[in-house]
Scaffold this motif. Structure first.
Motif, PDB file in Angstrom:
ATOM      1  N   TRP A  78       0.774  -1.151   0.131  1.00 13.73           N
ATOM      2  CA  TRP A  78      -0.044   0.181   0.036  1.00 13.73           C
ATOM      3  C   TRP A  78       1.231   1.297  -0.302  1.00 13.73           C
ATOM      4  N   GLN A  79       0.400   2.757  -0.684  1.00 14.38           N
ATOM      5  CA  GLN A  79       0.938   3.621  -0.896  1.00 14.38           C
ATOM      6  C   GLN A  79      -0.023   4.080  -0.978  1.00 14.38           C
ATOM      7  N   VAL A  80       0.207   4.708   0.581  1.00 14.67           N
ATOM      8  CA  VAL A  80      -0.848   6.459   0.708  1.00 14.67           C
ATOM      9  C   VAL A  80      -0.343   7.497   1.034  1.00 14.67           C
ATOM     10  N   VAL A  81      -1.417   7.739  -0.703  1.00 13.41           N
ATOM     11  CA  VAL A  81      -0.862   8.668  -1.646  1.00 13.41           C
ATOM     12  C   VAL A  81      -2.116  10.445  -0.904  1.00 13.41           C
ATOM     13  N   LYS A  82      -3.005  10.767  -0.243  1.00 15.00           N
ATOM     14  CA  LYS A  82      -3.251  11.613   0.743  1.00 15.00           C
ATOM     15  C   LYS A  82      -3.601  10.498   1.903  1.00 15.00           C
ATOM     16  N   PRO A  83      -3.974  11.597   2.570  1.00 12.12           N
ATOM     17  CA  PRO A  83      -4.108  10.480   3.624  1.00 12.12           C
ATOM     18  C   PRO A  83      -5.368   9.769   4.048  1.00 12.12           C
ATOM     19  N   LEU A  84      -5.791   8.533   4.593  1.00 13.95           N
ATOM     20  CA  LEU A  84      -7.249   7.698   4.062  1.00 13.95           C
ATOM     21  C   LEU A  84      -7.380   8.077   5.784  1.00 13.95           C
ATOM     22  N   ARG A  85      -8.913   7.942   4.966  1.00  8.83           N
ATOM     23  CA  ARG A  85     -10.342   7.722   5.611  1.00  8.83           C
ATOM     24  C   ARG A  85     -11.094   6.816   5.065  1.00  8.83           C
ATOM     25  N   LYS A  86     -11.622   5.692   5.878  1.00  7.00           N
ATOM     26  CA  LYS A  86     -12.220   4.455   5.508  1.00  7.00           C
ATOM     27  C   LYS A  86     -13.303   3.813   6.403  1.00  7.00           C
ATOM     28  N   HIS A  87     -14.458   3.222   6.037  1.00  2.00           N
ATOM     29  CA  HIS A  87     -15.320   2.820   6.813  1.00  2.00           C
ATOM     30  C   HIS A  87     -14.198   1.023   6.398  1.00  2.00           C
ATOM     31  N   TYR A  88     -13.919   0.043   7.073  1.00  4.48           N
ATOM     32  CA  TYR A  88     -14.201  -1.213   6.726  1.00  4.48           C
ATOM     33  C   TYR A  88     -14.947  -2.074   7.417  1.00  4.48           C
ATOM     34  N   ASN A  89     -14.753  -3.606   6.150  1.00  3.27           N
ATOM     35  CA  ASN A  89     -16.047  -3.882   7.198  1.00  3.27           C
ATOM     36  C   ASN A  89     -15.157  -5.596   6.896  1.00  3.27           C
ATOM     37  N   TYR A  90     -14.868  -6.550   8.403  1.00  6.29           N
ATOM     38  CA  TYR A  90     -15.263  -8.246   7.328  1.00  6.29           C
ATOM     39  C   TYR A  90     -15.881  -9.080   7.510  1.00  6.29           C
ATOM     40  N   ASP A  91     -15.740  -9.935   6.688  1.00  3.75           N
ATOM     41  CA  ASP A  91     -16.388 -11.262   6.277  1.00  3.75           C
ATOM     42  C   ASP A  91     -16.863 -12.244   7.481  1.00  3.75           C
TER      43      ASP A  91
END
Length: 91
Positions: A78-91
């Motif tokens: 992973w290369q975070v180019v711009k600061p990242l904000r995400k929702h995430y969920n695992y199956d």
């Protein structure tokens, strides 16, 4: 090889159906690191930009409004180019 799938700008109905607003939020500053997925993660990008390069594959650009599935068994850089904000969920 497991593939990253991206749904660009899914509808509000689709996001509601998945319950995205109830998912955890993860934030990451500009950085680079490996991530190996031992379970499938679905993420909805709120802010930022990342380049995800699957092992032995081409880089995938992921932007706000993308609903992304990182499949189990995916080894990636992973290369975070711009600061990242995400929702995430695992199956």
């Amino acid at each position: 090889m497991p593939e990253i799938t991206i749904e660009h700008n899914p509808s509000e109905e689709r996001l509601k159906e998945l319950g995205v607003s109830n998912w955890e939020i993860w934030e990451k500053e500009i950085s680079e690191f490996p991530i190996d997925f031992d379970e499938t993660e679905t993420a909805y990008i709120l802010e930022g930009e990342i380049l995800v390069t699957p092992e032995g594959g081409e880089p995938v650009r992921i932007l706000p409004g993308d609903l992304v599935v990182f499949p189990e068994g995916l080894n990636s850089h992973w290369q975070v180019v711009k600061p990242l904000r995400k929702h995430y969920n695992y199956d």
